[in-house]
Design a protein around this motif. Structure first.
Motif, PDB file in Angstrom:
ATOM      1  N   LEU A  29       0.828  -1.209   0.000  1.00  0.00           N
ATOM      2  CA  LEU A  29       0.000   0.000   0.000  1.00  0.00           C
ATOM      3  C   LEU A  29       0.863   1.259   0.000  1.00  0.00           C
ATOM      4  CD1 LEU A  29      -2.858  -1.047   2.431  1.00  0.00           C
ATOM      5  CD2 LEU A  29      -2.989  -0.777  -0.048  1.00  0.00           C
ATOM      6  N   LEU A  32       2.270   1.583  -3.569  1.00  0.00           N
ATOM      7  CA  LEU A  32       1.264   1.990  -4.549  1.00  0.00           C
ATOM      8  C   LEU A  32       0.879   3.463  -4.417  1.00  0.00           C
ATOM      9  CD1 LEU A  32      -1.190  -1.050  -4.542  1.00  0.00           C
ATOM     10  CD2 LEU A  32       0.413  -0.404  -6.344  1.00  0.00           C
ATOM     11  N   ILE A  43      -7.371   2.865   0.617  1.00  0.00           N
ATOM     12  CA  ILE A  43      -7.302   1.607  -0.127  1.00  0.00           C
ATOM     13  C   ILE A  43      -7.316   0.428   0.841  1.00  0.00           C
ATOM     14  CG2 ILE A  43      -5.937   0.237  -1.747  1.00  0.00           C
ATOM     15  CD1 ILE A  43      -4.768   2.887  -2.809  1.00  0.00           C
ATOM     16  N   ILE A  47      -9.747  -3.089   1.028  1.00  0.00           N
ATOM     17  CA  ILE A  47      -9.289  -4.478   0.923  1.00  0.00           C
ATOM     18  C   ILE A  47      -9.249  -5.189   2.272  1.00  0.00           C
ATOM     19  CG2 ILE A  47      -7.964  -4.015  -1.176  1.00  0.00           C
ATOM     20  CD1 ILE A  47      -5.415  -4.090   0.580  1.00  0.00           C
ATOM     21  N   GLN A  73      -9.430  -5.871  -7.291  1.00  0.00           N
ATOM     22  CA  GLN A  73      -9.940  -4.906  -6.320  1.00  0.00           C
ATOM     23  C   GLN A  73      -9.033  -3.689  -6.208  1.00  0.00           C
ATOM     24  OE1 GLN A  73     -11.878  -6.800  -3.199  1.00  0.00           O
ATOM     25  NE2 GLN A  73     -12.062  -5.016  -1.867  1.00  0.00           N
ATOM     26  N   LEU A  74      -7.733  -3.893  -6.259  1.00  0.00           N
ATOM     27  CA  LEU A  74      -6.811  -2.767  -6.141  1.00  0.00           C
ATOM     28  C   LEU A  74      -6.869  -1.837  -7.339  1.00  0.00           C
ATOM     29  CD1 LEU A  74      -3.610  -4.476  -4.659  1.00  0.00           C
ATOM     30  CD2 LEU A  74      -5.070  -2.794  -3.518  1.00  0.00           C
ATOM     31  N   ARG A  75      -7.174  -2.371  -8.523  1.00  0.00           N
ATOM     32  CA  ARG A  75      -7.159  -1.545  -9.741  1.00  0.00           C
ATOM     33  C   ARG A  75      -8.229  -0.464  -9.724  1.00  0.00           C
ATOM     34  NH1 ARG A  75      -7.322  -3.936 -15.283  1.00  0.00           N
ATOM     35  NH2 ARG A  75      -6.451  -1.906 -15.826  1.00  0.00           N
ATOM     36  N   HIS A  77      -8.306   1.632  -7.567  1.00  0.00           N
ATOM     37  CA  HIS A  77      -7.701   2.762  -6.862  1.00  0.00           C
ATOM     38  C   HIS A  77      -6.400   3.253  -7.477  1.00  0.00           C
ATOM     39  CE1 HIS A  77     -10.510   2.032  -3.552  1.00  0.00           C
ATOM     40  NE2 HIS A  77     -10.195   0.756  -3.633  1.00  0.00           N
ATOM     41  N   LEU A  85       0.480  -4.597 -11.959  1.00  0.00           N
ATOM     42  CA  LEU A  85       0.099  -4.666 -10.557  1.00  0.00           C
ATOM     43  C   LEU A  85       0.351  -6.060  -9.994  1.00  0.00           C
ATOM     44  CD1 LEU A  85      -1.009  -3.219  -8.137  1.00  0.00           C
ATOM     45  CD2 LEU A  85      -3.327  -3.560  -9.007  1.00  0.00           C
TER      46      LEU A  85
END
Length: 231
Positions: A29, A32, A43, A47, A73-75, A77, A85
């Motif tokens: 995190l 990113l 973020i 998650i 799920q991360l994409r 953000h 990723l």
């Protein structure tokens, strides 16, 4: 002997989940977000990870899902391609310090001396999984190592379990799947295997017990359980 082979989950089973993957989630995190703590918190909330306390929520996507599912799920953000990723997640996973649930080399050697086939089926990618096992000095003790990207599918589907049975020539009903999550136990049951739950992950005993033949504090108790099964 009622069990001829043991198939282990990796995270939360061979290695302590919280002691290793909390550090990984925090590092991911912060990487990113270029160190933007407010964005990292936002973020993290999505998650299921508290950045400040470095703790997972029991329902976190990180706990049982594959890197591909986590990427999805991360994409929402970050402006990364799915491939970039996933590469980042696997890079961080490969170097995250692992804390062994028990001293693995002597434990696994003991299992092999009993004539058991042993394997690993993880929803992590195979590359970081092998890196973790290499770091512990135990890769060569396994007859089978499978990640979500090894071509056998991912838990809770039974594909990795059945692939282990085929690779070792052991009938599924003579195999015990060992894991700390419902994904592990559901996969083992779907493959027709015995199931052993351990409490070195996030899930509690009352959550796991309905889907396990036995619930153990950690994998060190497996030899005693095997002895009782033989009896």
């Amino acid at each position: 002997m009622s069990v001829d082979a043991l198939l282990f989950d990796k995270d939360g089973t061979l290695f302590l989940f919280e002691a290793t993957w909390e550090s990984w989630a925090h590092a991911v995190l912060m990487r990113l977000t270029d160190g933007d703590l407010d964005r990292a918190r936002m973020i993290g909330d999505d998650i299921g990870f508290d950045v400040d306390s470095k703790r997972f929520q029991p329902t976190s996507v990180i706990i049982a899902c594959t890197p591909t599912e986590i990427v999805s799920q991360l994409r929402r953000h970050v402006a990364y391609s799915a491939e970039a990723l996933e590469t980042l997640l696997n890079e961080e996973a490969a170097v995250v310090p692992q804390v062994e649930a028990v001293s693995l080399a002597p434990f696994l050697t003991q299992l092999r001396q009993r004539g058991l086939k042993i394997g690993v089926a993880t929803n992590d990618a195979e590359y970081p999984a092998r890196a973790h096992l290499d770091a512990a000095g135990v890769t060569g003790l396994f007859d089978f190592i499978s990640g979500y990207d090894s071509g056998h599918g991912a838990k809770p589907a039974p594909g990795p379990c059945l692939a282990f049975a085929t690779a070792t020539g052991v009938a599924p009903d003579r195999v015990a799947m060992v894991g700390d999550s419902l994904h592990d136990l559901h996969a083992g049951r779907a493959a027709g295997m015995k199931t052993i739950a351990v409490l070195t992950g996030i899930a509690q005993a009352d959550e796991l017990a309905p889907f396990a033949d036995i619930v153990l504090d950690d994998i060190s108790h497996i030899p005693a359980w095997l002895d009782s099964e033989e009896g």
